[in-house]
Design a protein around this motif. Structure first.
Motif, PDB file in Angstrom:
ATOM      1  N   SER A  90       0.847  -1.189   0.000  1.00 37.55           N
ATOM      2  CA  SER A  90       0.000   0.000   0.000  1.00 37.55           C
ATOM      3  C   SER A  90       0.882   1.238   0.000  1.00 37.55           C
ATOM      4  O   SER A  90       2.018   1.210   0.471  1.00 37.55           O
ATOM      5  N   LYS A  92       0.592   4.762   1.589  1.00 42.44           N
ATOM      6  CA  LYS A  92      -0.225   5.520   2.537  1.00 42.44           C
ATOM      7  C   LYS A  92      -0.350   6.964   2.076  1.00 42.44           C
ATOM      8  O   LYS A  92      -1.424   7.524   2.031  1.00 42.44           O
ATOM      9  N   LYS A  93       0.794   7.537   1.734  1.00 45.07           N
ATOM     10  CA  LYS A  93       0.766   8.906   1.220  1.00 45.07           C
ATOM     11  C   LYS A  93       2.075   9.176   0.494  1.00 45.07           C
ATOM     12  O   LYS A  93       3.132   8.702   0.889  1.00 45.07           O
ATOM     13  N   LEU A 121       7.055  -1.573   6.573  1.00 45.35           N
ATOM     14  CA  LEU A 121       6.509  -0.223   6.542  1.00 45.35           C
ATOM     15  C   LEU A 121       7.679   0.742   6.575  1.00 45.35           C
ATOM     16  O   LEU A 121       8.569   0.614   7.431  1.00 45.35           O
ATOM     17  N   GLU A 123       9.292   4.939   5.737  1.00 43.39           N
ATOM     18  CA  GLU A 123       9.184   6.369   5.411  1.00 43.39           C
ATOM     19  C   GLU A 123      10.258   6.654   4.374  1.00 43.39           C
ATOM     20  O   GLU A 123      11.380   6.145   4.486  1.00 43.39           O
ATOM     21  N   GLU A 137       5.067   7.358   2.618  1.00 51.11           N
ATOM     22  CA  GLU A 137       5.053   6.150   3.439  1.00 51.11           C
ATOM     23  C   GLU A 137       4.449   5.054   2.596  1.00 51.11           C
ATOM     24  O   GLU A 137       3.480   5.281   1.881  1.00 51.11           O
ATOM     25  N   LEU A 138       5.048   3.873   2.663  1.00 54.76           N
ATOM     26  CA  LEU A 138       4.458   2.752   1.967  1.00 54.76           C
ATOM     27  C   LEU A 138       4.796   1.452   2.645  1.00 54.76           C
ATOM     28  O   LEU A 138       5.682   1.384   3.486  1.00 54.76           O
ATOM     29  N   LYS A 139       4.033   0.437   2.277  1.00 47.11           N
ATOM     30  CA  LYS A 139       4.274  -0.921   2.750  1.00 47.11           C
ATOM     31  C   LYS A 139       4.662  -1.757   1.550  1.00 47.11           C
ATOM     32  O   LYS A 139       4.063  -1.639   0.487  1.00 47.11           O
TER      33      LYS A 139
END
Length: 144
Positions: A90, A92-93, A121, A123, A137-139
């Motif tokens: 994902s 996140k932003k 996860l 940054e 931010e992502l996974k």
């Protein structure tokens, strides 16, 4: 094993990530630790994501994601294991302040926030000339 940074050998960098040309969006490993990596990319005219001398959003995001993959791949390399394939779990932003130009050097720092059962996860902060151009931010998820 001791390695001298930055690592700029294209074949070695490509051994750390699953992507292949023309989609390779990292060309150097500047710094590595268990919880952080700094990778780089010199934006070239021949990059498939460059249009009108600007690296477009998908290229910048792909560079950010591949810097995460570079961390995982180098970590496995240090263990004498093959780099795994991973996926974006994902986003996140992502905040893009500006897009890099041809001949600019992107430096991207990834900080691992949490890693559990193949899900990471992070940054991410990307800079050109010490100016922050994007954050996010992502996974990521390692394929089984």
């Amino acid at each position: 094993m001791n390695y001298s940074f930055p690592i700029t050998d294209n074949k070695l960098i490509e051994s750390f990530i699953p992507q292949r040309n023309p989609i390779v969006m990292v060309d150097k490993l500047i710094e590595y630790s268990e919880n952080k990596i700094i990778g780089g990319l010199q934006v070239s005219e021949s990059n498939i994501f460059v249009e009108n001398n600007i690296l477009k959003e998908p290229g910048l995001i792909e560079h950010m994601v591949q810097t995460v993959a570079l961390h995982t791949g180098f970590q496995f390399f240090l263990k004498n294991q093959k780099a795994p394939t991973g996926y974006i779990g994902s986003i996140k932003k992502i905040n893009i302040e500006r897009l890099p130009l041809v001949n600019e050097q992107i430096t991207t720092e990834v900080t691992i926030i949490q890693e559990f059962l193949g899900v990471t996860l992070v940054e991410i902060v990307s800079r050109c000339n010490n100016e922050i151009i994007s954050k996010g931010e992502l996974k990521t998820v390692i394929a089984n």
